[in-house]
Write a protein that holds these residues in place. Sequence first.
Motif, PDB file in Angstrom:
ATOM      1  N   GLU A   5      37.203  34.925  34.546  1.00 25.21           N
ATOM      2  CA  GLU A   5      37.776  35.781  35.594  1.00 25.21           C
ATOM      3  C   GLU A   5      39.275  35.903  35.341  1.00 25.21           C
ATOM      4  O   GLU A   5      39.963  34.902  35.215  1.00 25.21           O
ATOM      5  N   VAL A   6      39.742  37.129  35.248  1.00 23.35           N
ATOM      6  CA  VAL A   6      41.138  37.381  34.871  1.00 23.35           C
ATOM      7  C   VAL A   6      41.828  38.228  35.936  1.00 23.35           C
ATOM      8  O   VAL A   6      41.275  39.214  36.401  1.00 23.35           O
ATOM      9  N   GLU A   7      43.039  37.811  36.324  1.00 18.42           N
ATOM     10  CA  GLU A   7      43.844  38.598  37.269  1.00 18.42           C
ATOM     11  C   GLU A   7      44.534  39.745  36.523  1.00 18.42           C
ATOM     12  O   GLU A   7      44.800  39.628  35.325  1.00 18.42           O
ATOM     13  N   LYS A   8      44.843  40.828  37.237  1.00 17.39           N
ATOM     14  CA  LYS A   8      45.563  41.959  36.648  1.00 17.39           C
ATOM     15  C   LYS A   8      46.884  41.470  36.054  1.00 17.39           C
ATOM     16  O   LYS A   8      47.615  40.732  36.702  1.00 17.39           O
ATOM     17  N   ASP A  66      35.191  45.205  36.535  1.00 18.43           N
ATOM     18  CA  ASP A  66      35.546  44.693  37.863  1.00 18.43           C
ATOM     19  C   ASP A  66      34.260  44.594  38.683  1.00 18.43           C
ATOM     20  O   ASP A  66      33.672  45.620  39.031  1.00 18.43           O
ATOM     21  N   ALA A 105      47.241  39.397  33.576  1.00 17.52           N
ATOM     22  CA  ALA A 105      47.102  38.104  32.876  1.00 17.52           C
ATOM     23  C   ALA A 105      46.612  38.361  31.441  1.00 17.52           C
ATOM     24  O   ALA A 105      45.916  39.343  31.190  1.00 17.52           O
ATOM     25  N   PHE A 148      43.367  45.471  35.026  1.00 16.82           N
ATOM     26  CA  PHE A 148      42.896  45.289  36.408  1.00 16.82           C
ATOM     27  C   PHE A 148      42.273  43.899  36.504  1.00 16.82           C
ATOM     28  O   PHE A 148      41.988  43.274  35.484  1.00 16.82           O
ATOM     29  N   SER A 149      42.095  43.399  37.729  1.00 15.47           N
ATOM     30  CA  SER A 149      41.454  42.097  37.916  1.00 15.47           C
ATOM     31  C   SER A 149      39.952  42.253  37.680  1.00 15.47           C
ATOM     32  O   SER A 149      39.351  43.209  38.167  1.00 15.47           O
ATOM     33  N   LYS A 171      47.079  42.225  27.761  1.00 12.56           N
ATOM     34  CA  LYS A 171      46.982  41.941  29.206  1.00 12.56           C
ATOM     35  C   LYS A 171      45.905  42.775  29.894  1.00 12.56           C
ATOM     36  O   LYS A 171      45.647  43.913  29.507  1.00 12.56           O
ATOM     37  N   ALA A 172      45.316  42.191  30.951  1.00  7.35           N
ATOM     38  CA  ALA A 172      44.256  42.859  31.721  1.00  7.35           C
ATOM     39  C   ALA A 172      44.844  43.996  32.549  1.00  7.35           C
ATOM     40  O   ALA A 172      45.789  43.779  33.301  1.00  7.35           O
TER      41      ALA A 172
END
Length: 270
Positions: free
Chosen positions: A50-53, A170, A55, A144-145, A141-142
């Motif tokens: 699970e990745v935050e926007k 997502d 990150a 979006f989350s 980098k992501a």
Amino acid sequence: GEKHVVVAAATMRELAPINWYTGTVISREQAKLAAEVSGRLLWVAEVGAEVEKGAPVARIDDALMQEDLAERKADIARIEAQLGFLKQEASRLQRLAKQNNAAQSQLEKTMSELASARSELQAAQARERRTAQQLQRTSLKAPFSGIVTERLLRTGEWADDGSAVVSMTDPALLEVQSWVSVSALPFIKTQSTLQLKIRDKMYQGIVLTLVPVGDQRSRLYELRVGLPQQLWNVGESVRIAVPSALARKVLSVPRDALVIRRNSISLYKI
């Protein structure tokens, strides 16, 4: 045992015949993330992470770029030192030029060198900015989350500029995607409500978009329907009830009141 007879009234109601279409739960946010610079992959996020926007989801070896950046900074320092010297020389010659002609021609030469050094400094600063930007891009980098759904390249492999490294989705922004026939188009309006059947239960879904450009071979049109807030899985099957004619007033009875036999359907009237 006794069997109870249930009585229901036949009523006039607005009803429309429906066709059932099959749909699939999809995510509105899906992306394949590509490397923006070439290099060896030092790390790639695991599938299911699970990745935050904003990150990182992958890192590319940046050792050579760090050296390039240090070289660019050294170039800038050298040109700035040269500029400092030329400025002092120019102000010294400006004082002397009032007395002799030799200093005047020397001043002109120094002013020309000063202009040239200023241009060289701007070019060196632009090179440094470009290298710094490339250095930032070694961390993918992501946008979006969400969740990493696929690793297209692994740690240790070479990533070319533009080659896809990971896929993301997502799981919170979900909707139903379906394909309906041209005959259903007059009965589907954006923001109208359609019945959905998921896991043998009925739900209401709002029509988000209907893409009115049919596939030439199949003559089908893409339909997107919003899902009620609940825990759904991407890829889950959904049945969508789409009207096949306009609603009209008809005499209606409950379905359970019909006695269905092989060759006939009958109804008991009291």
